[in-house]
Scaffold this motif. Structure first.
Motif, PDB file in Angstrom:
ATOM      1  N   GLY A 136       0.761  -1.107   0.059  1.00 14.29           N
ATOM      2  CA  GLY A 136       0.076  -0.043  -0.121  1.00 14.29           C
ATOM      3  C   GLY A 136       0.761   1.318  -0.057  1.00 14.29           C
ATOM      4  O   GLY A 136       1.633   1.525  -0.938  1.00 14.29           O
ATOM      5  N   GLN A 137       0.715   2.116   1.086  1.00 17.04           N
ATOM      6  CA  GLN A 137       1.682   3.176   1.111  1.00 17.04           C
ATOM      7  C   GLN A 137       2.796   3.157   2.207  1.00 17.04           C
ATOM      8  O   GLN A 137       3.312   4.094   2.629  1.00 17.04           O
ATOM      9  N   HIS A 138       2.847   1.738   2.695  1.00 17.99           N
ATOM     10  CA  HIS A 138       3.894   1.514   3.877  1.00 17.99           C
ATOM     11  C   HIS A 138       5.186   0.976   2.929  1.00 17.99           C
ATOM     12  O   HIS A 138       5.188   0.005   2.448  1.00 17.99           O
ATOM     13  N   GLU A 139       6.142   1.738   3.004  1.00 18.99           N
ATOM     14  CA  GLU A 139       7.516   1.502   2.740  1.00 18.99           C
ATOM     15  C   GLU A 139       8.290   0.663   3.546  1.00 18.99           C
ATOM     16  O   GLU A 139       8.463   0.961   4.625  1.00 18.99           O
ATOM     17  N   MET A 140       8.882  -0.567   2.860  1.00 17.33           N
ATOM     18  CA  MET A 140       9.547  -1.336   3.669  1.00 17.33           C
ATOM     19  C   MET A 140      10.886  -1.622   2.979  1.00 17.33           C
ATOM     20  O   MET A 140      11.215  -1.841   1.732  1.00 17.33           O
ATOM     21  N   GLY A 141      12.053  -1.695   3.827  1.00 18.67           N
ATOM     22  CA  GLY A 141      13.240  -1.878   3.295  1.00 18.67           C
ATOM     23  C   GLY A 141      13.755  -3.277   3.932  1.00 18.67           C
ATOM     24  O   GLY A 141      13.169  -4.080   4.942  1.00 18.67           O
ATOM     25  N   TRP A 142      14.815  -3.984   3.289  1.00 23.18           N
ATOM     26  CA  TRP A 142      15.423  -5.312   3.573  1.00 23.18           C
ATOM     27  C   TRP A 142      14.131  -6.233   3.737  1.00 23.18           C
ATOM     28  O   TRP A 142      14.034  -7.046   4.582  1.00 23.18           O
ATOM     29  N   ALA A 143      13.131  -6.193   2.693  1.00 24.03           N
ATOM     30  CA  ALA A 143      11.941  -6.803   2.981  1.00 24.03           C
ATOM     31  C   ALA A 143      12.030  -8.229   2.588  1.00 24.03           C
ATOM     32  O   ALA A 143      12.928  -8.769   2.006  1.00 24.03           O
ATOM     33  N   ASN A 144      11.534  -9.333   3.169  1.00 24.64           N
ATOM     34  CA  ASN A 144      11.305 -10.421   2.915  1.00 24.64           C
ATOM     35  C   ASN A 144       9.772 -11.138   3.078  1.00 24.64           C
ATOM     36  O   ASN A 144       8.865 -10.344   3.558  1.00 24.64           O
ATOM     37  N   HIS A 145       9.471 -12.192   2.453  1.00 25.52           N
ATOM     38  CA  HIS A 145       8.145 -12.466   2.341  1.00 25.52           C
ATOM     39  C   HIS A 145       7.305 -12.671   3.593  1.00 25.52           C
ATOM     40  O   HIS A 145       6.256 -12.480   3.796  1.00 25.52           O
ATOM     41  N   HIS A 146       7.876 -12.760   4.776  1.00 18.67           N
ATOM     42  CA  HIS A 146       7.194 -13.085   5.996  1.00 18.67           C
ATOM     43  C   HIS A 146       6.826 -11.707   6.298  1.00 18.67           C
ATOM     44  O   HIS A 146       5.636 -11.303   6.770  1.00 18.67           O
ATOM     45  N   GLN A 147       7.896 -10.732   6.306  1.00 21.19           N
ATOM     46  CA  GLN A 147       7.536  -9.325   6.838  1.00 21.19           C
ATOM     47  C   GLN A 147       6.356  -8.719   5.674  1.00 21.19           C
ATOM     48  O   GLN A 147       5.392  -7.834   6.258  1.00 21.19           O
ATOM     49  N   ILE A 148       6.473  -9.192   4.603  1.00 20.72           N
ATOM     50  CA  ILE A 148       5.308  -8.654   3.703  1.00 20.72           C
ATOM     51  C   ILE A 148       4.066  -8.932   3.811  1.00 20.72           C
ATOM     52  O   ILE A 148       2.924  -8.273   3.961  1.00 20.72           O
ATOM     53  N   MET A 149       3.960 -10.389   4.091  1.00 17.39           N
ATOM     54  CA  MET A 149       2.753 -10.942   4.545  1.00 17.39           C
ATOM     55  C   MET A 149       2.206 -10.400   5.675  1.00 17.39           C
ATOM     56  O   MET A 149       1.056 -10.175   5.867  1.00 17.39           O
ATOM     57  N   GLU A 150       2.965 -10.207   6.772  1.00 16.44           N
ATOM     58  CA  GLU A 150       2.601  -9.570   8.352  1.00 16.44           C
ATOM     59  C   GLU A 150       1.990  -8.155   7.749  1.00 16.44           C
ATOM     60  O   GLU A 150       0.877  -7.974   8.424  1.00 16.44           O
ATOM     61  N   ALA A 151       2.571  -7.456   6.989  1.00 15.06           N
ATOM     62  CA  ALA A 151       2.386  -6.134   6.763  1.00 15.06           C
ATOM     63  C   ALA A 151       0.701  -6.236   6.011  1.00 15.06           C
ATOM     64  O   ALA A 151      -0.130  -5.377   6.272  1.00 15.06           O
TER      65      ALA A 151
END
Length: 573
Positions: free
Chosen positions: A155-170
């Motif tokens: 969405g509008q939440h910018e994430m760095g050093w992202a992995n699929h676990h963090q993306i799914m959680e967000a």
């Protein structure tokens, strides 16, 4: 014999007839009321078209054609005009109706060079299955967080050093809003002497002539890529007939570049003071800040800080300041295309002359500056031109903010002497190469700056030092790659970006980038044809995008011929 008399019809002048309703799609009353409710009360301005499109999309999650018709009627514009603007920018989703959208959230995964080296392709491949059909996964060009690769926006939440676990959680936890950065506030900035230089300027303690002389003596040049002398630009705009305007470019779309975002997140008021000093110097009546749409957190923060600034102005008769939001178009980094976008139009570069300093925004003389140029104005005026010129290495002067990403241990924005070499930059500032990686090549100026091999890592990095090698420093975006990567695949990644971002206005760029990508995607490159195509693009393209797009290809042919004689190594970025 009786004959039938056929009456002669009265001639009708159809051109003078009043049409009962306009041609084309009609706006329904319900759609019109919904659009007006979203836009809010008051008069609606033509130049705010892109802002209105953002409001509609933020509220509806898309741009239904029915609502575009209603918006056109609100603004008294043709539907064609509204539709062509909405479909020009990548971040607008034009659909038939609200019911045509199947997804509830969009996850954007950067597929720029640095993010691909950090595993973005794997994320792009796996996320659709992991997130399900209600989440749309898009592979997108650089989102300005290369030092945090792989970078993702949920969405509008910018994430760095992202992995699929963090993306799914967000995604599943609805963490889709921007988190404002922890920047230096206005009171904190003032506590360290902030806005005192502005006060000295407006109170007469410093004259415009002395300020321009200081900038000219310092050698400060435009730090967005073009490198035009800042003091000279101020003097040119000041000579033009009033009223004058000012526009600030924070679009920062060059792959590998993130310095403006980094400084904005740290100390926005140093930039704002430099901006107001520049506006004072050229007597600009209004300032327009054009901020990249991907920088949601910065936009939220800047809105708050500008509101505080307007509530308690640091100078009398402060110019009107408007914050404008980009919409995902790299071409709007070109100054005249940015002005077109601020006016609510497609971001198409203008032919020159006239130059924007003479006929710019709304046909007024306009001072256009990159964010970082203005960021350094208060520092240079405080410490003096000699302090700035005393920096530098290898015969160069001043500082450069290098956005470094890729195969180094400490990626980030590194403030280093102008003229430093890549080898020095890596060893002194970036903590060396990552374990198991040896320098193979680098991009000295982002996607458009070309590609250089490791044997040229001792060339000074500054304006005018790289042109003999077929490259340029641009925004000083350094992307480092190793023996695990391929220069051929790097060129493919960059050309794919140029195809995606060409505005389509001129044939050499629109067709040339697509043809070049098709040619370099072949197992065997047709070098003579590529060289001929490169020459045509350079000579005939309207703006710098088409003129610089062949740089990566030309550099691979010149510096990495061994890759053209054998199969490229490494995964395609």
């Amino acid at each position: 014999m009786n004959r039938a008399i056929i009456p002669i019809a009265t001639a009708v002048d159809f051109a003078q007839q009043q049409r009962g309703k306009p041609k084309g799609r009609q706006a329904a009353a319900l759609d019109m009321s919904e659009v007006l409710a979203i836009l809010g009360p008051g008069a609606h301005r033509r130049d705010l078209l892109i802002e209105y499109l953002h409001q509609l999309q933020d509220h509806l999650g898309c741009l239904p054609k029915t609502h575009l018709s209603a918006l056109a009627e609100c603004l008294k514009l043709s539907q064609t005009e509204v539709f062509e603007v909405a479909t020009f920018y990548h971040h607008f989703d034009v659909v038939e109706s609200k019911n045509a959208v199947n997804h509830t959230l969009t996850v954007r995964v950067c597929n720029g060079p640095s993010c691909c080296m950090a595993g973005a392709e794997e994320l792009i491949e796996k996320l659709p299955t992991l997130l399900g059909s209600t989440v749309r996964v898009q592979a997108v060009p650089c989102i300005g967080r290369c030092e945090q690769a792989p970078a993702v926006a949920v969405g509008q939440h910018e994430m760095g050093w992202a992995n699929h676990h963090q993306i799914m959680e967000a995604a599943f936890g609805q963490h889709t809003k921007a988190l404002p950065p922890h920047c230096a506030s206005e009171p904190q900035y003032k506590a360290t002497g902030g806005y005192q230089l502005l006060h000295a300027c407006v109170s007469g303690q410093r004259t415009v002539e002395s300020v321009i002389d200081t900038l000219s003596s310092s050698g400060l040049r435009g730090l967005g890529g073009a490198g035009f002398p800042a003091g000279k630009k101020w003097a040119i705009v000041r000579e033009q007939t009033a009223p004058r305007l000012m526009a600030v470019n924070i679009d920062e779309g060059e792959p590998g570049t993130f310095k403006d975002r980094t400084y904005l997140e740290r100390n926005p008021h140093q930039f704002l003071e430099g901006m107001l000093i520049a506006a004072w110097a050229v007597n600009a009546s209004a300032i327009y800040i054009y901020l990249r749409d991907e920088y949601h957190a910065c936009r939220s923060m800047l809105q708050n800080e500008l509101a505080l600034l307007k509530a308690k102005p640091p100078m009398p008769n402060m110019p009107v300041i408007e914050l404008r939001r980009g919409a995902g178009a790299y071409i709007c980094g070109e100054e005249s295309a940015m002005l077109e976008s601020i006016e609510g139009k497609r971001g198409l570069p203008r032919l020159r002359p006239p130059y924007v300093a003479q006929v710019g925004l709304f046909n007024k003389p306009t001072l256009v500056h990159n964010f970082e140029t203005l960021y350094w104005v208060p520092v240079i005026l405080e410490k003096g031109a000699q302090w700035f010129t005393s920096q530098g290495r290898h015969g160069r002067s001043g500082f450069r903010s290098f956005s470094v990403s890729g195969r180094v241990n400490k990626p980030g924005v590194h403030l280093a002497p102008a003229g430093i070499t890549l080898n020095e930059l890596i060893s002194e500032y970036c903590g060396g190469m990552q374990t198991g990686h040896t320098l193979y090549g680098y991009l000295p100026g982002g996607a458009s700056g070309g590609i250089l091999p490791a044997v040229l890592a001792d060339v000074p990095l500054d304006f005018d030092t790289l042109q003999p090698h077929g490259c340029f420093i641009g925004s000083a975006a350094i992307v480092v790659f190793s023996q695990a990567d391929s220069a051929v695949n790097m060129a493919r990644n960059l050309m794919r970006f140029f195809v995606h971002e060409s505005c389509g206005q001129c044939t050499p760029c629109r067709t040339g980038t697509a043809k070049a990508l098709a040619l370099i995607n072949q197992p065997q490159w047709n070098v003579p044809l590529l060289q001929e195509l490169s020459a045509v693009m350079r000579d005939a393209s309207i703006c710098g995008l088409g003129q610089a797009a062949p740089n990566p290809i030309d550099c691979v042919i010149r510096y990495f011929p061994q890759e053209l004689e054998s199969r490229p190594k490494g995964k395609q970025p």
